[in-house]
Enzyme design. Structure first.
Site, PDB file in Angstrom:
ATOM      1  N   PHE A 153       0.942  -1.063   0.078  1.00 24.84           N
ATOM      2  CA  PHE A 153       0.001   0.025   0.150  1.00 24.84           C
ATOM      3  C   PHE A 153       0.802   1.155  -0.176  1.00 24.84           C
ATOM      4  O   PHE A 153       1.859   1.377   0.840  1.00 24.84           O
ATOM      5  CB  PHE A 153      -0.933  -0.085   1.335  1.00 24.84           C
ATOM      6  N   TYR A 167     -11.614   0.466  10.196  1.00 30.83           N
ATOM      7  CA  TYR A 167     -12.665   0.993   9.472  1.00 30.83           C
ATOM      8  C   TYR A 167     -12.892   0.177   8.351  1.00 30.83           C
ATOM      9  O   TYR A 167     -14.047   0.492   7.428  1.00 30.83           O
ATOM     10  CB  TYR A 167     -12.550   2.631   8.921  1.00 30.83           C
ATOM     11  N   LYS A 168     -12.166  -0.869   7.901  1.00 34.83           N
ATOM     12  CA  LYS A 168     -12.585  -1.534   6.861  1.00 34.83           C
ATOM     13  C   LYS A 168     -13.524  -2.705   7.129  1.00 34.83           C
ATOM     14  O   LYS A 168     -14.463  -2.663   7.674  1.00 34.83           O
ATOM     15  CB  LYS A 168     -11.332  -2.259   6.223  1.00 34.83           C
ATOM     16  N   ARG A 206     -12.242  -3.313  -7.492  1.00 37.84           N
ATOM     17  CA  ARG A 206     -12.158  -4.204  -6.404  1.00 37.84           C
ATOM     18  C   ARG A 206     -13.520  -4.490  -6.139  1.00 37.84           C
ATOM     19  O   ARG A 206     -14.496  -3.572  -5.634  1.00 37.84           O
ATOM     20  CB  ARG A 206     -11.472  -3.618  -5.329  1.00 37.84           C
ATOM     21  N   ASP A 213       1.028  -5.476   8.157  1.00 32.88           N
ATOM     22  CA  ASP A 213       0.053  -4.922   8.033  1.00 32.88           C
ATOM     23  C   ASP A 213      -1.226  -5.434   7.823  1.00 32.88           C
ATOM     24  O   ASP A 213      -1.135  -6.143   6.892  1.00 32.88           O
ATOM     25  CB  ASP A 213       0.469  -3.709   6.818  1.00 32.88           C
TER      26      ASP A 213
HETATM   27  C1  LIG Z   1      -6.092   1.113   4.279  1.00 31.91           C
HETATM   28  C2  LIG Z   1      -4.843   0.880   4.505  1.00 31.91           C
HETATM   29  C3  LIG Z   1      -3.917   1.687   5.266  1.00 31.91           C
HETATM   30  C4  LIG Z   1      -4.605   2.936   5.710  1.00 31.91           C
HETATM   31  O1  LIG Z   1      -3.809   3.858   6.664  1.00 31.91           O
HETATM   32  P1  LIG Z   1      -4.423   5.029   7.311  1.00 31.91           P
HETATM   33  O2  LIG Z   1      -3.075   5.709   7.807  1.00 31.91           O
HETATM   34  O3  LIG Z   1      -5.112   4.397   8.371  1.00 31.91           O
HETATM   35  O4  LIG Z   1      -5.068   5.919   6.598  1.00 31.91           O
HETATM   36  C5  LIG Z   1      -2.589   1.646   5.433  1.00 31.91           C
HETATM   37  N1  LIG Z   1      -2.223   0.361   4.931  1.00 31.91           N
HETATM   38  C6  LIG Z   1      -3.066  -0.579   4.250  1.00 31.91           C
HETATM   39  C7  LIG Z   1      -2.420  -2.080   3.586  1.00 31.91           C
HETATM   40  C8  LIG Z   1      -4.267  -0.200   4.034  1.00 31.91           C
HETATM   41  O5  LIG Z   1      -4.847  -1.164   3.261  1.00 31.91           O
END
Ligand SMILES: *Cc1c(COP(=O)(O)O)cnc(C)c1O
Length: 407
Positions: A123, A218-219, A367, A193
């Site tokens: 990400f 939040y997911k 997705r 992560d």
């Molecule tokens: C959604 C997501 C994030 C989000 O990071 P925030 O700092 O909470 O905005 C980070 N890493 C991955 C792999 C994600 O899917």
């Protein structure tokens, strides 16, 4: 035929009853973006309203006696979902900030080592944070194409290995145990992560001997927009890893107001500043639903419903230029299915106009994120039906190709 199959699967679904715990507008959208922002639990609304009136409203600062424990209390609720022991998880800050704190601490504990390893498909925020750590500490950031390529790429110069358990784009899931073991074989620390796996499947951080982890709420945990993330540190590292951002919430005796920073014992030292209390109240409703549904049942449905989606895509999208980007083996994927098409952006826009919310990821991925607690088989079938019609009538070709600020 297939619609009947979807209806039958819904009728047999042991988690079907959880759908009514969530808010649905009128008419309800066909929601295929569970992996970006979970739906709102009705209880979140009740809980936040109660907090606003009875706690912030009536009690004001006195309510901090209850709020002060929220980061640890929510951490305790998340711990069993990820195979952590009590006292190894705390909630606060965003995933990116938590990744920074953990990555920095890990590199600082391996000062003689000069490298960090991640994968190209990680990400973007993870890549940026690791770039920052490398730049600030004078280290080199190495990348492999994907986490499974770590075997052979780690040597004794690597301080930290950091990967996502499920890839945000393709939905591929990686072997946490084997990759962690490989990092350890070379004396590196392993940071996972869990953003795209937590809440969608059981995770066993203790069993895999993971050192550190972060994850979103939040997911798939349905914690609400901007809900803070959680952070995990294996207790064997509680004395050796030093949190780099020193704030009063991580101080040993916070309200003594001493001038010298002395870290709190255990996981509390990973806090920094005042927690987002309103977000945490909303989040707890999402956590409670996951706990009640149970992650084994959630994972079973996740496998079945993503299988059903792939089956319908095979049947209904054949010859329409769609390519499956997610592994067919359910053991190798999370809870979303990625489809590739060169015109993915405009197709997504056309679906949104029909009340179907997928999500688009650059350059060519659509997705479809399915939540076992509220996505129905019928709704998933309808999404594929809309996609098939959109691809056949080619109406999306009239839409603009420029992106909006949020995609
Ligand atoms: C959604 C997501 C994030 C989000 O990071 P925030 O700092 O909470 O905005 C980070 N890493 C991955 C792999 C994600 O899917």
């Amino acid at each position: 035929m297939s619609r009947q199959q979807a209806e039958r699967l819904d009728a047999e679904d042991p988690l079907a009853g959880f759908r009514q715990r969530f808010y649905f507008g009128e008419p309800p959208v066909i929601y295929m973006d569970a992996n970006s922002l979970g739906r709102m639990p009705l209880q979140a609304k009740t809980r936040v309203e109660q907090l606003l009136t009875n706690e912030w409203g009536d009690r004001l600062v006195e309510a901090w006696h209850d709020w002060i424990d929220l980061p640890a209390r929510l951490g305790t609720k998340i711990a069993p979902m990820i195979g952590a022991r009590d006292g190894e998880v705390i909630v606060g800050d965003s995933t990116s900030v938590n990744l920074y704190k953990l990555g920095m601490a890990a590199c600082d504990s391996r000062r003689t080592r000069s490298r960090i390893l991640t994968d190209e498909g990680n990400f973007p925020s993870d890549l940026y944070v690791l770039q920052a750590i490398a730049s600030q500490r004078g280290l080199e950031l190495l990348t492999v194409p994907e986490p499974s390529d770590a075997v052979g790429a780690i040597d004794d110069s690597v301080a930290l290995v950091s990967f996502s358990h499920v890839n945000y784009k393709t939905g591929q899931r990686f072997d946490m145990e084997a990759i962690t073991a490989e990092a350890h074989r070379h004396g590196a620390l392993m940071l996972w992560d869990l953003c795209h796996s937590v809440g969608a499947m059981p995770i066993d951080l203790s069993g895999c001997a993971v050192d550190m982890a972060v994850g979103c709420t939040y997911k798939y945990l349905n914690g609400g927009p901007g809900a803070p993330s959680f952070l995990y540190v294996n207790e064997r590292h509680h004395r050796s890893l030093r949190q780099p951002i020193w704030g009063w919430f991580g101080q040993k005796d916070q309200f003594a107001m001493s001038k010298e920073y002395l870290p709190a014992d255990g996981i509390a030292s990973w806090l920094v500043g005042t927690p987002p209390v309103i977000s945490m109240a909303a989040m707890e409703a999402g956590l409670d639903i996951t706990i009640e549904a149970g992650l084994d049942a959630i994972r079973r449905k996740s496998e079945t419903i993503t299988d059903a989606l792939i089956g319908w895509a095979d049947e209904m999208l054949v010859g329409l230029g769609i390519e499956l980007a997610t592994p067919r083996d359910p053991a190798r994927r999370g809870s979303h299915v990625a489809l590739r098409h060169p015109d993915a952006f405009r197709i997504s826009q056309a679906l949104i106009a029909q009340g179907v919310l997928p999500d688009f990821r650059e350059p060519d991925v659509i997705r479809l994120g399915l939540s076992p607690v509220y996505t129905s088989y019928a709704e998933t079938f309808s999404a594929i039906e809309h996609l098939a019609n959109t691809l056949s009538d080619r109406g999306y070709l009239d839409l603009p190709i420029q992106r909006t600020r949020v995609t």
